[in-house]
Structures are given as C-alpha cells and as structure tokens.
Scaffold this active site. Structure first.
Site, mmCIF file in Angstrom:
data_model
loop_
_atom_site.group_PDB
_atom_site.id
_atom_site.type_symbol
_atom_site.label_atom_id
_atom_site.label_comp_id
_atom_site.label_asym_id
_atom_site.label_seq_id
_atom_site.Cartn_x
_atom_site.Cartn_y
_atom_site.Cartn_z
ATOM 1 N N ASP A 277 77.521 29.202 -6.998
ATOM 2 C CA ASP A 277 76.886 29.480 -8.275
ATOM 3 C C ASP A 277 75.984 28.313 -8.661
ATOM 4 O OD1 ASP A 277 76.369 30.750 -10.718
ATOM 5 O OD2 ASP A 277 78.094 29.814 -11.710
ATOM 6 N N HIS A 278 74.750 28.603 -9.004
ATOM 7 C CA HIS A 278 73.784 27.575 -9.426
ATOM 8 C C HIS A 278 73.618 26.457 -8.395
ATOM 9 C CE1 HIS A 278 72.723 29.064 -13.381
ATOM 10 N NE2 HIS A 278 73.987 29.367 -13.569
ATOM 11 N N ASP B 21 69.174 27.911 -7.454
ATOM 12 C CA ASP B 21 68.631 27.939 -8.806
ATOM 13 C C ASP B 21 67.437 26.996 -8.912
ATOM 14 O OD1 ASP B 21 68.059 28.046 -11.461
ATOM 15 O OD2 ASP B 21 70.035 27.419 -12.170
ATOM 16 N N GLU C 194 67.247 32.715 -9.562
ATOM 17 C CA GLU C 194 67.105 32.873 -11.009
ATOM 18 C C GLU C 194 65.650 32.696 -11.417
ATOM 19 O OE1 GLU C 194 68.632 30.586 -15.029
ATOM 20 O OE2 GLU C 194 70.120 31.061 -13.513
ATOM 21 N N HIS D 245 74.857 29.873 -21.391
ATOM 22 C CA HIS D 245 76.011 29.280 -20.731
ATOM 23 C C HIS D 245 76.914 28.645 -21.782
ATOM 24 C CE1 HIS D 245 73.294 29.101 -17.029
ATOM 25 N NE2 HIS D 245 74.281 29.918 -16.725
ATOM 26 N N GLY D 246 78.232 28.807 -21.595
ATOM 27 C CA GLY D 246 79.171 28.309 -22.594
ATOM 28 C C GLY D 246 79.449 29.393 -23.620
ATOM 29 N N ILE E 15 81.502 35.099 -15.268
ATOM 30 C CA ILE E 15 82.472 34.681 -16.277
ATOM 31 C C ILE E 15 83.047 33.323 -15.878
ATOM 32 C CG2 ILE E 15 84.666 35.219 -17.402
ATOM 33 C CD1 ILE E 15 82.457 37.120 -18.217
ATOM 34 N N THR F 13 83.429 30.251 -18.757
ATOM 35 C CA THR F 13 84.033 29.636 -19.947
ATOM 36 C C THR F 13 85.235 30.423 -20.448
ATOM 37 O OG1 THR F 13 81.862 28.768 -20.557
ATOM 38 C CG2 THR F 13 83.553 28.758 -22.261
#
Length: 284
Positions: A82-83, A104, A134, A180-181, A231, A233
C-alpha cells in the site's frame, strides 16, 4: 491455496457491483484477525502493508505469514504493498512474495507519475503481480506522508483516461473527497466525478481513506464503481483501545498473549461489519 494477485477478484467485484476489503495489517495478530474473519465469511481478501509497516516488520516476515494464511484457508488472498513510495521498494516486495503492489506517484508532476508507474507495471507484470496507482491527492496522514487540505487535488476524469492508457495499470486509486485517518467534519464525496471516471475508465477503481466514511456513502460509492476499499485507521483504533482496556483493569499484566488477544478480537468485529457493508461475503 497460494497467494493470488488482485486481477480476478477486482474484475469480479467490478462486474457484480461489490467491493473487496483491503485491510492494513501490522503484525501476526492483526493478520490473523483479518484472515480468520474473511474465511468465516467466505470473502476474497486483500492484506496490505504500508512502507512503514514493512520497515517495522520486514517484507519477508510479512510475506511468510501471509503465505501460511493462504495455505490454511480456502479463500483467495492477495498480499498488497500500500502506498509504495519507490521503485526499489516495489522490487523488494515482489521478490519477497507480494502479489500486488501500489506505486504512489500522486505527489509527483503528472508526467513523472506516468513514467514511474509505467516502469513499475513493466517489472510487476513480468512477475505476474498486479499494480495499483494513484491519480489526485488524498488529504490526511498515511505513514510518513502528510497531505494538507490546500494541497489536495481531485482526480481529473480525462487525465485518468490518459494515465491508464499510458501506464497499463491494473487498478486506479482516485481522489473524490476521502481522507487518510479519521474525519474531523462532515464527509462529502464527489459522486458525479466518480460516475464520470467510471464511465471513461475500464479498470477497477479504488477508494483510499474509507475509514470513518458513513455506510450509506460507502454503498453509493460501490454502486457507482468502487471495487476496492482500504481500511486502516478503523482497525488500529479498536485494536489499541482493547489493549488499553486490559492495562486499565490490570496495570501489571506482562503476558503479551493476555493483552494482544482482546485486540485481535476487536479487529475481527470491525472486519465482519466491513465485509457485510462491502458485499464481498460469500464471493470467495
């Protein structure tokens, strides 16, 4: 069953109007909780780790745990970066056994994002690994990456078409108003933008920053073309709170099994609700 890439599961989600849950894991307990619940609900699953988690746990340890999980349960499981923030990290993850990677380059100038993504696609596809990229910037904090609200940029639909054609990427994370968050105010998503992108781009679309988005907005996003929801946080907070509760009741507890198990259980409950919401239960 061995680990798989995300191609078939996301194409099926796109065809049948549901989304696959992509859950960020950090250690054995978080991985076990996510996989166990997905298996019970017969759901395809994407396990994912950020560069920060890889730095903490090691890509080889993570890949080994995921491989054991894939052999233990009869559901399709993908292990996803991820990222991913560099070409070198992508290569390290592919060599370790990751079956899907995200590069990313959204913070780069457009042409540089295209070139970096294209380079990653070439090496990943040669290894049978799928690639997510992205386009547009999502506000908030993800690992060491922080995007201020005034630096956010929604995905341009026509640019998305050009990007997909030039890079050959398998799925695309788009910016339509998520963060994000956890959210501080009302969540407002640009569904018209999502609808236009989905009508122009023929690959699965991804929504990052799905933690804290109201259920009705999630359902609408899926109906309009989102095939993968991230998903993170919403797993970390209940995991941490459950551990805090153990120490609140027993400050002298020193057995990791005693304080990690409640955290694991808390994650299971969240994953169960998300799989129901995303519509991916029974799709394995």
């Amino acid at each position: 069953m061995s680990l798989v890439n995300t191609k078939q599961m996301l194409q099926d989600a796109k065809k049948n109007k549901y989304a696959v849950g992509a859950f960020n894991i950090h250690n054995l307990e978080t991985l076990k909780a996510v996989v166990k619940t997905a298996a019970e609900m017969e759901s395809p699953l994407i396990l994912q780790t950020t560069p920060g988690t890889i730095k903490h746990a090691g890509e080889d340890y993570i890949a080994a745990m995921a491989e054991v999980a894939s052999e233990k349960y009869d559901i399709p499981i993908a292990l996803h970066l991820d990222h991913g923030n560099s070409f070198d990290l992508v290569v390290k993850c592919i060599r370790a056994g990751y079956t899907s990677v995200m590069i990313d380059g959204s913070m780069l100038p457009y042409e540089e994002n295209v070139e970096l993504t294209k380079k990653v696609v070439e090496v990943a596809h040669a290894a049978g690994v799928t690639v997510e990229a992205e386009l547009g910037n999502i506000v908030g904090v993800e690992d060491d990456m922080y995007v201020k609200e005034d630096k956010s940029a929604f995905t341009d639909p026509k640019m998305a078409v050009d990007f997909v054609e030039k890079t050959g990427v398998d799925s695309l994370a788009i910016a339509i108003g998520t963060a994000h968050g956890m959210y501080k105010g009302e969540v407002k998503l640009d569904f018209e933008r999502l609808k236009e992108i989905a009508s122009l781009v023929d690959i699965p679309l991804v929504l990052h920053g799905a933690s804290g988005v109201p259920d009705e907005l999630v359902k609408k996003a899926i109906a309009l073309g989102i095939c993968k929801l991230n998903i993170a946080t919403e797993l970390k907070i209940p995991f941490t709170n459950a551990i805090k509760e153990v120490f609140k009741n027993n400050p002298d507890e020193s057995d990791p099994r005693k304080f990690l198990a409640p955290g694991e259980k808390a994650i299971e409950e969240v994953v169960k609700e998300k799989i129901k919401l995303f519509g991916c239960g029974g799709r394995a």
